[in-house]
Design a protein around this motif. Sequence first.
Motif, mmCIF file in Angstrom:
data_model
loop_
_atom_site.group_PDB
_atom_site.id
_atom_site.type_symbol
_atom_site.label_atom_id
_atom_site.label_comp_id
_atom_site.label_asym_id
_atom_site.label_seq_id
_atom_site.Cartn_x
_atom_site.Cartn_y
_atom_site.Cartn_z
ATOM 1 N N ASN A 72 13.912 82.233 8.809
ATOM 2 C CA ASN A 72 14.911 81.340 9.353
ATOM 3 C C ASN A 72 15.146 81.657 10.819
ATOM 4 O O ASN A 72 15.247 82.794 11.221
ATOM 5 N N ALA A 73 15.220 80.599 11.591
ATOM 6 C CA ALA A 73 15.568 80.777 12.990
ATOM 7 C C ALA A 73 17.075 80.848 13.074
ATOM 8 O O ALA A 73 17.768 79.907 12.740
ATOM 9 N N GLU A 74 17.583 81.996 13.464
ATOM 10 C CA GLU A 74 19.022 82.103 13.643
ATOM 11 C C GLU A 74 19.446 81.229 14.819
ATOM 12 O O GLU A 74 20.429 80.518 14.745
ATOM 13 N N SER A 75 18.686 81.339 15.904
ATOM 14 C CA SER A 75 19.010 80.474 17.025
ATOM 15 C C SER A 75 17.804 80.408 17.937
ATOM 16 O O SER A 75 16.941 81.278 17.912
ATOM 17 N N VAL A 76 17.745 79.360 18.706
ATOM 18 C CA VAL A 76 16.751 79.246 19.759
ATOM 19 C C VAL A 76 17.544 78.962 21.016
ATOM 20 O O VAL A 76 18.225 77.956 21.106
ATOM 21 N N SER A 77 17.505 79.892 21.957
ATOM 22 C CA SER A 77 18.318 79.677 23.145
ATOM 23 C C SER A 77 17.438 79.656 24.361
ATOM 24 O O SER A 77 16.542 80.478 24.510
ATOM 25 N N THR B 184 14.365 82.064 23.899
ATOM 26 C CA THR B 184 14.434 83.188 22.979
ATOM 27 C C THR B 184 14.653 82.663 21.562
ATOM 28 O O THR B 184 15.588 81.914 21.315
ATOM 29 N N HIS C 229 15.553 83.767 17.850
ATOM 30 C CA HIS C 229 16.071 84.854 17.028
ATOM 31 C C HIS C 229 15.717 84.536 15.581
ATOM 32 O O HIS C 229 16.172 83.541 15.039
ATOM 33 N N SER D 80 12.769 75.676 10.344
ATOM 34 C CA SER D 80 14.189 75.643 10.684
ATOM 35 C C SER D 80 14.447 75.575 12.178
ATOM 36 O O SER D 80 15.587 75.406 12.579
ATOM 37 N N PHE E 224 15.838 71.482 14.819
ATOM 38 C CA PHE E 224 16.986 71.001 15.594
ATOM 39 C C PHE E 224 17.269 71.899 16.779
ATOM 40 O O PHE E 224 17.697 71.435 17.823
ATOM 41 N N HIS E 225 16.984 73.191 16.636
ATOM 42 C CA HIS E 225 17.214 74.101 17.759
ATOM 43 C C HIS E 225 16.321 73.727 18.932
ATOM 44 O O HIS E 225 16.752 73.729 20.080
ATOM 45 N N ARG F 54 13.350 78.070 3.603
ATOM 46 C CA ARG F 54 12.487 77.506 4.632
ATOM 47 C C ARG F 54 13.281 76.698 5.655
ATOM 48 O O ARG F 54 12.966 76.690 6.831
ATOM 49 N N LEU F 55 14.306 75.979 5.176
ATOM 50 C CA LEU F 55 15.087 75.188 6.112
ATOM 51 C C LEU F 55 16.020 76.051 6.932
ATOM 52 O O LEU F 55 16.673 75.556 7.851
ATOM 53 N N GLY F 56 16.099 77.333 6.605
ATOM 54 C CA GLY F 56 16.948 78.209 7.394
ATOM 55 C C GLY F 56 18.420 77.920 7.225
ATOM 56 O O GLY F 56 19.192 78.121 8.147
ATOM 57 N N TYR G 71 22.611 90.104 20.884
ATOM 58 C CA TYR G 71 22.793 89.076 19.856
ATOM 59 C C TYR G 71 23.558 89.700 18.709
ATOM 60 O O TYR G 71 23.097 90.667 18.106
ATOM 61 N N ARG H 236 24.376 83.659 30.437
ATOM 62 C CA ARG H 236 24.099 82.589 29.466
ATOM 63 C C ARG H 236 24.759 83.001 28.172
ATOM 64 O O ARG H 236 24.676 84.171 27.759
ATOM 65 N N LYS I 233 25.149 81.714 24.172
ATOM 66 C CA LYS I 233 24.698 80.735 23.178
ATOM 67 C C LYS I 233 25.404 81.022 21.866
ATOM 68 O O LYS I 233 25.401 82.160 21.386
ATOM 69 N N SER J 91 25.256 80.388 18.050
ATOM 70 C CA SER J 91 24.404 79.880 16.974
ATOM 71 C C SER J 91 25.267 79.801 15.733
ATOM 72 O O SER J 91 25.694 80.826 15.224
ATOM 73 N N PHE K 124 25.333 73.998 12.570
ATOM 74 C CA PHE K 124 24.139 73.471 13.212
ATOM 75 C C PHE K 124 22.906 73.805 12.394
ATOM 76 O O PHE K 124 21.965 73.015 12.322
ATOM 77 N N ARG K 125 22.929 74.963 11.764
ATOM 78 C CA ARG K 125 21.746 75.353 10.990
ATOM 79 C C ARG K 125 21.683 74.640 9.661
ATOM 80 O O ARG K 125 20.598 74.404 9.121
ATOM 81 N N ILE L 274 20.170 70.636 9.309
ATOM 82 C CA ILE L 274 18.770 70.276 9.124
ATOM 83 C C ILE L 274 18.499 69.914 7.664
ATOM 84 O O ILE L 274 17.583 69.146 7.352
#
Lengths: 201, 382, 458
Positions: free
Chosen positions: A91-96, A109, A111, A155, A158-159, B228-230, B316, B340, B342, B344, B348-349, B352
């Motif tokens: 899972n992608a925690e976040s894409v920043s 990045t 995560h 995942s 959307f990021h 898989r969808l996180g 993070y 910066r 961000k 998360s 938002f996760r 999807i």
Amino acid sequence: MVEEHKATLTYTQLLKEDLGIFRLVPEDGVIPDYKAGQFLTIGMPVKSEGGKVVRRAYSIASHPENKKFFEFVIRWVRKPFPGRLTTELFNAESVSGVDFPDEKEIGVTYHLGSYTDPAYSKQVLALATRAPREETPNPGNDSTKLPSLRDMFYSVEFHEREVFEMLGVYFEGHPDNRRLLLPEDWADLPPLRKDFKNKGR
Amino acid sequence: MAEVIPTKEMPPGLQVENVDDRIMTLNVGPQHPGSGHMRIIVKIDGDYIVDADPDPGYVHRGEEKMAEARNYITNIPHLERPVIHDSCNILYPYVLGVEDLVGIEVPERAKYVRVIAAELNRCIYIQYWLAIYGIFLGHSTMFMWPAGDRELFIDLMEKISGARVTHAYFVPGGVRNDVPANFEDVCLRQVNYFEKRIKEYGDIFYDNPILKARTEDTGVLSREDAIRLGTTGSVLRASGVDYDVRVKEPYDVYDELDVHTNVLKAGDSYARSKVPWLDMLESCNIIRQALEKMPKSGSIRTKLKPNPKGGLDEVYRRVESGRGAAGCYIVSKEKPEPYRLKLSVGSFRNLIALPYLLKGEKLGNMPAVYWSLNYWPVEADR
Amino acid sequence: MSVIAPKFRLGYFLKGIFDNAFWILTIVTLAGIPLIQIVLFYMDLPVIDGELLTAFLAFTWLFNPTMQIPLIKSLLYSDLFRIAAFPGFGFAALIAAATIFVERKMLAKLQLRVGPFYCGKIEGLLQLAGDGLKLISKEIIIPAKADKPLFWAAPVLFVGTAAAFVALIPVAPGGWVVADLDVGLLAVFAVIGFFPIITILSAWSANSKFPFIGGIRALHQMVSFEIPLILSLLGVVILTGTLNLSEIVESQSNFPWIIFMPIGAIVFFTAMLAELERIPFDLPEAESEIVAGWLTEFSGMMYGLVQLGSYLKLYAFAALFVIIFLGGWTGPMFWPPLDTELIMEGTPIPNFKGDPVLTVHAPGLPLFDKDPNEWVLQEQGELQYTSGQLLINGVIWFVLKTVAVIFFILLPRGVFPRIRIDMLLHIGWYKLIGLAFVNIFIALGLVYAGVLGPGGIM
């Protein structure tokens, strides 16, 4: 030429939880000639698929001169999902995206975390990369491009869309590079770039 | 293009291609009683949804851009605005991250106060969420009850932070002010009363045969797809994945508390709506433990230097918020302001999963599936 | 300096008043008076005490104390009164208003809140009036591409149909019903059949997506629940041998039919909830899916009319349930009937020695001057007069039972969530129709076994 024969399972032995030895004897007891390394297609009706006969090819492990049975050593392979780096990081925690105007680059990045592996689930893996930055951005049509990780990590979809609209990084291979959060008629700079100034600041 | 997610099995006779007149496009939102502050563009064929495209961004406020112009302390009040009824939890990763950047230690008592405040806030959020889930399914009693009982915890938070909803209570180095003297008794009393009320929710809502018939086996998210969808938070736990940041990567004093993760196997709307309800019980449990173990006196805040600066570093941190893992990524460049920032966030996760789950569902299931994703539009937009 | 009316001049003000007065007078003279004359020419005027009641006589008698009671009586037994006031629209609207009040307060109590509280000082009694005023004062917005005549007509038709349904409901013995038909039950079904048509017409004419989906849902729901609705009442028809609603009530003077056919009552109640679009069956107005369903585009008083119609419909359905399964107005007398002599000849009041010195006649109320031991005393044309006591007793029982049924219609709103359209149709077509047939077989069994039959226990 393909012939169908019925066979009986005469012997099984479980060596490990995912490894076993199986011996098959055809119903008429005649073992045809074969060469070492040849494979045999075995079909079996599977209840969970509605009694459909599922066929798989397996290499024969027994010696060709052995005319008593076919022996197979079969290992159950836990299939990783297609295109996956590993079976555990999902899972992608976040894409920043981070804008570095001084270095004329934009960093992205990822995560990544894991849900299933207890060793990985305590941590987050950061994958960082940079893309070239242009002074007058034209999102999607300039050199600010990166390959998309969407095929490997579903995942991030959307990021990556968010990074595209916020920083103008086009992800090649992403099937759906549309705006996500910004309005459809946004015609200004990508807002998270450093040269997009907050009004009144 | 390799499609990683298999397209869901559609009911026979339904297709998007080559049909012109049969497909009706509905704009569900942003001004719609069943959408929240977002739009879902839904294509329906008869009563079946053949395509759904979420379109968030209606309340996008650019919190991340705003954070780049403010220093680490003045960022606190506006960063909790995306989810004002879960404001402690959305602020938690930021505060942890800044503590890592600046390099200060948090007093023991402050850690416990933070955990209590975070769990109280989780209850406030889940009650709000549950109220809306109730009215989405047409159950007006379930709308009123949690909305009323939410006052219990809002009053508690008002006692300790001074504000009813937007607390701005966590600061890097601890919490803003100490809890009042009789807080422990009041908190225990409210929590004990609330546990009784939670059971009544179960009687009228979760054991309701119509609710069960309606939400069970709708919007099923299998364990593999959830991974898989996180997805995260209650959505993930309802699909049978035992994952909770409080347990897996404990922050503050969660490692000293006995936190139980509620996992359900079914992965349908019913399970997804039931996990937060169980989480509320668990939160009450955690609050009780934390009140017991909390040092009775001591410092609650390590003072920062004026205008604290982070190093040339990035950090993070993540916590478990009401909607799942909430992470905060801070890049610092030796300035008082983050270079910066961000956020998360869980909403938002989880978003999807929405188009994936809605395809092939009936239109009547849309609110049940949509809101069971534990989604808060304002948080997703940030 | 700003004033409210900067260009005010007394002359213009007076001119405005005189202009208005002039035009009102002109219109009344040219149109109003001829209209009144035409109406008076064609109207059947009642004969009171041998005198034809003309308009002038009516005005004269208004100030004559001895003639006021006959005047009121003639008004009470007129068709207009039945249609507009007592068994008809006014009575139903009053019960509908009470229903809304009770619904709000009861639901509030169930949900641990207070409900309407300030408007009207006492428990928000006037909240409904306030809401009505608000709806009237609101602008009516019509979608640009709507089919305007149909869109305008739909709310009016809805209220009209609901009122027609109300007109078929008998509320008290002796023909206190607007339309006493021999095919009353069939007429009820015919009227119910109009609702889906009006709904789909209004939904289609709005030319908007959410009303369209709501209208389709309403059509599905109402059409498929009409069948169990009708079938569940057939058992009673078989047992009573009549379709006249008043006769169905009179057949239950000893026991209500719900004792013998509880299954039919359950089926009817469920189908009724679906016909009324109440929660759990309020899919045509499911707000979280399709905004407000087929009501989405209605604004202002158009919406108010639809709400009025739906609450009239609610009353009518509850009353139908009472009439068919709970015995209508039958019930024990609240007080023993007065003697005939007491009413006809008055009560002698003795002095302290015991000698009758004074005779007090029964009160001259219009409802208390008939022989209470007979149901029907006097016939004038088609009208039948009832004893006032029986009337009051019947109405009290009828209202009590109706309110009880309405309470059970309202109650699910606090308990159940909304169900889905496929579940709804499944309930309608698979379960309720089957149960309705079971009910019919029970009725046939009772008839053929000789236990019950038309006219009561054999």
